[in-house]
Design an enzyme around this catalytic site. Sequence first.
Site, PDB file in Angstrom:
ATOM      1  N   GLY A 183     -30.197  73.106 -80.263  1.00 18.50           N
ATOM      2  CA  GLY A 183     -29.615  72.370 -81.380  1.00 18.50           C
ATOM      3  C   GLY A 183     -29.985  70.902 -81.247  1.00 18.50           C
ATOM      4  CD  GLU A 200     -31.615  71.829 -85.695  1.00 19.50           C
ATOM      5  OE1 GLU A 200     -31.122  71.166 -84.770  1.00 19.50           O
ATOM      6  OE2 GLU A 200     -30.925  72.433 -86.534  1.00 19.50           O
ATOM      7  CG  ASN A 225     -30.385  82.347 -84.354  1.00 16.92           C
ATOM      8  OD1 ASN A 225     -29.697  81.866 -83.449  1.00 16.92           O
ATOM      9  ND2 ASN A 225     -29.886  83.104 -85.308  1.00 16.92           N
ATOM     10  CB  ALA A 226     -30.900  78.735 -79.486  1.00 18.24           C
ATOM     11  CG  ASP A 264     -20.872  74.342 -86.372  1.00 20.26           C
ATOM     12  OD1 ASP A 264     -19.647  74.128 -86.434  1.00 20.26           O
ATOM     13  OD2 ASP A 264     -21.556  74.712 -87.346  1.00 20.26           O
ATOM     14  CB  THR A 276     -27.905  62.568 -79.843  1.00 20.36           C
ATOM     15  OG1 THR A 276     -26.524  62.523 -79.490  1.00 20.36           O
ATOM     16  CG2 THR A 276     -28.665  63.393 -78.831  1.00 20.36           C
ATOM     17  CD  GLU A 277     -30.535  60.736 -83.992  1.00 22.97           C
ATOM     18  OE1 GLU A 277     -30.183  61.703 -83.294  1.00 22.97           O
ATOM     19  OE2 GLU A 277     -31.677  60.279 -83.982  1.00 22.97           O
ATOM     20  CD  GLU A 278     -22.645  64.334 -84.505  1.00 20.25           C
ATOM     21  OE1 GLU A 278     -23.554  64.477 -85.339  1.00 20.25           O
ATOM     22  OE2 GLU A 278     -21.445  64.177 -84.793  1.00 20.25           O
TER      23      GLU A 278
END
Lengths: 496, 295
Positions: B116, B139, B172-173, B195, B270-272
Site C-alpha cells: 500500500g 499498490e 492486490n497484496a 485502511d 509519507t504524505e499520510e
Amino acid sequence: MEPATEDDGGFMGVHVGENMAPALVSVHPKGAHIVVSIGAGLRIFDFLKNTPVAVEDNTTPGKHGEAIRAVAFNEEGTLFASAGDDKLVKLWITETWSCVKTTRLPKKVTSVAFSKDSKWVLFADKFGAVHCLPTEVKDGKDEPFQLLAHCCSIITDLEVTSDGKYIVTSDRDFKIRVSTIMGDISRLDVDCALGSTFQLFELILCVVAFTEHERLDQVSVFPRDPLKGAPEIWKYCLGHSSFVTCTAFVGKRSSGQQFLVSGSGDSTVRLWDYYNGKMLDVFYTGEVEELRNGKVEDDSSRAVSGLSVSPDGSVVAVLIERFSGVLLLHYDDATKKLTHLESIFLSEQVSPTSLAFDVDSRLWLVAGAAESIELGDQLVTPEDAAAAEARAQMVARTAVAHVRLIRKHTSDLGGEDNARETLAAYKLCEEDSMPGGESLRLALQGSRADAGEVAVAAEAAEQAMRKLMSKRQYTIEQRENRKRFRNDKKLENKEG
Amino acid sequence: MADCEDGGFKGKRRSEQQTLAQGGNQKGLPRKRFYRARAHSNPLSDSYFPVPNNPSDCDWKEHFPAFFKDNASEVESGKPANDEAKSEVRSSESGAVVPSFPAEKSVPKVRFADIGCGFGGLLVKLSVLYPDKLMVGMELRDKVSEYVKERILALRLKYSGQYENISCLRTNAMKYLPNYFEKGQLEKMFFLFPDPHFKEKNHRRRIISQALLAEYAYIMAIGGIIYTITDVEELGEWMKSNLDAHPLFEPLSEAELAKDPVVDLLTSATEEGQKVARNSGETYRAIYRRIASAV
C-alpha cells in the site's frame, strides 16, 4: 416460501435451478459401505449386508437443509462427515449411521477432511478459511476454531498428508498451499510416557494425542485461545494458470514418499513434490486423442473436475468437464511422471460428477445433481426453515443419479507373460454385474434412472462450478447497477 | 482534471495530459493532481491486472534494468557522486540491529516491500538509505500506482544513477504476495497507515490479520522486520494484538527501535504521515521481527 427457479416444467421434468450441486460419491476405506450424496440427502448402501441403510439423526437440525458439498470418511472408516451449503457439518458414526454431532458454521462449507488420528475434523469454507472441530462428543456445544485462511478465496479441496504433518489446501486463485500442523510435546509438563507417534496442535495449546495412554484424552480440551491455528505456511505449489479444483496424493502410503496431483481449470493435471514446492510433471488433458475428437464447437479448455487415486497409488482417475467418461493416468514412481493409461467412455452421454476408488481398486463413478436452494441472507423464521428443509429433502429423494463401476480386468495370460499384467486394462462394468446388484442401483440411483435427466442435471452442475470459479464479467451497466443497489446494511430489507 | 481547448484531452494518457498542461515540458516530476484517486479501494474485488504464476515467472528486469545488466559488480559498487543528492548515502549495514543480510551475490532479489505504498514517499526515502537493496511498492489503485511509476522514472532521469533500486507494482497484496516472492525473500515489510475498515463486518479486509500474517511470515526471512504504523488507535491495538498473537513474530525492544534508522521514516516519509504530524495526531507503531518457528 417458493424460491424463484426457472420453472417452465423443467427439461424432461428436471428442475434445473440457478445452483445445481453435483452428486458426490465416497467409499468406506475398508469397503463396507458406499455413500452417494445428492442434494441434501445421503444414500448409503451396505455391501456386507447388501441392503440400503437408513440414517438416524437426533441432533438439531436433524437433516441437511441444502445441498451437501463435501463428504469424507476418516482413515479407519469409523467416522463420516457431511457438510455443505446449509453451513452445517454433521459427524456420523458409521457403525450405526447415527449422527453424533451437528455444528453450524459461519460460511458454506466446500471441503472436509479428518486429521490422521481422527480426533479432529477439518473443513474449508467458501471464504477461504479452514476450521477445526474435535470429533469427540461432549456435553455442551463446541465451537469450531479457525486454523488458517487463504485470503478471500474459495477453497476447493482440503487434504491432510499421510504423515499427518501438513494440510494441503487448494483454492480458486490458482494456488495450492501446504501448511504445517505444529506440535511440540516438550511444551507440556504432562507426566506420562508417550508412544513414538503422536501429533499435537501446539499453538492452539491443545493436546491431540495418538497414543495408547487413555488418560491423555482428558488433556484434549478445547483451545484456550481460539485465535491460534496453523500459522506456518510451509510451501506453495504454484504453477496452475487457472482455478485448482481438486488434489489427491499419489505414491505408496507405506513408503512415506507421497506426492501430490492436482487438477485445474487450465485442463492440466500436475504432479508436485509438495514438501519442496516443486512441480514435477504436467499432463495436458486437452492433448489426449479421444478428448480431441469430441464436440468441435467448444474450443474452450475443459476443466478437470475430479481426481481419485487407486489404493496402490499408481493410477490417477480424472474427470473432465463435458467428457462422458473417465481418463486414467499412470503415475510412475521411478520417473515421477504421469502418462496416459486409458480413456474409458460411459455408454450414455453423461459426464460423471464424482468418482472414488474403493479398497479393491474398483472405481465408482456417479453422475447427477440436485438443485441447491439458497435461502439467502433474509431472516428466516423456524417455519420457513423447516419448510425449506423438507423441500430440500424431497428434491434429494427424487433426484436421480447414475452409478457406474470400472474394474480392473486382468487378462488371462499365463507363464512368462505375467509381467504384462501390471498395467492391467480397466473396463466399464456391466450394469447387471455390479456388486450389490439391483439393490444397490435402486438405493443409490433413485427411483427413475433416466439418462437424459441425469445428463441435464450433471451439465448444469458443471456450469455452476465454472461460474463459481471464474472471475465474473460484468458490463459497465451491470456494474453501475450493482453499485447503486449495494447492500451495506446487514439485516434490513433490500430495495429493488 | 485541467480542461484544455483540445477536445481530445481526456482521452490521452495521463503523462501526456500533464505535458499539455505544463506547456510541453515533460522533464518535470509528475503532479499529483492528475492522479487523484479515492483513498479507499476494495481489495476483495477481482481486478484485471496480470499476475505471475509463480515467483520465478516474475520479470524483475523490467523494474530494475540497472541491476540486471551483465556485470554483477554493478550491485556491489557504491553510488556515483551526485551533488544533487539530498540525503547522505549510508550503507545498509550501519545502524541495523538485526543480523545483517549479505550483499547480493548472484541474481539480485527484491528485499523490501511497501504494501500500500500510496504515492511512493517511503520508497523514495528508503532508496537512498539502502542503495544496494531492491525494493518494491505494491499498490492496488490503478492511478496511484501509475503515478509512482512515473515519479520513479522522472527521478531516475533527473538524478542519474540513483533511484534505480525502487519500483512499483500494481497488484492486490492480500491475494498475490506468494506469486511474487519466494519463501524467506523479504527483509523488511512496511504497512504505513493502512485502511482501518472501521465496520466490524469489514475487519476481515484488514491488511493485518492472523491469516495474512502467516503469508507475510512465509515471504519474510527469519530476522526480517515488519513495520506498521497508523493514526487510528483501535487499528493500532488490533495490529499489535494480532502480531502478539502470532507465534512467528516477536516485538522489537525499545533499544532496537532506537537504533533502527527506518523507524523515524514511518512518520516523516509519507504524505499520510506528514498530514498526521501537521494535525498533531498520535501515531501507533507496531514493529516486529520474524522469528523461527518453535518446532
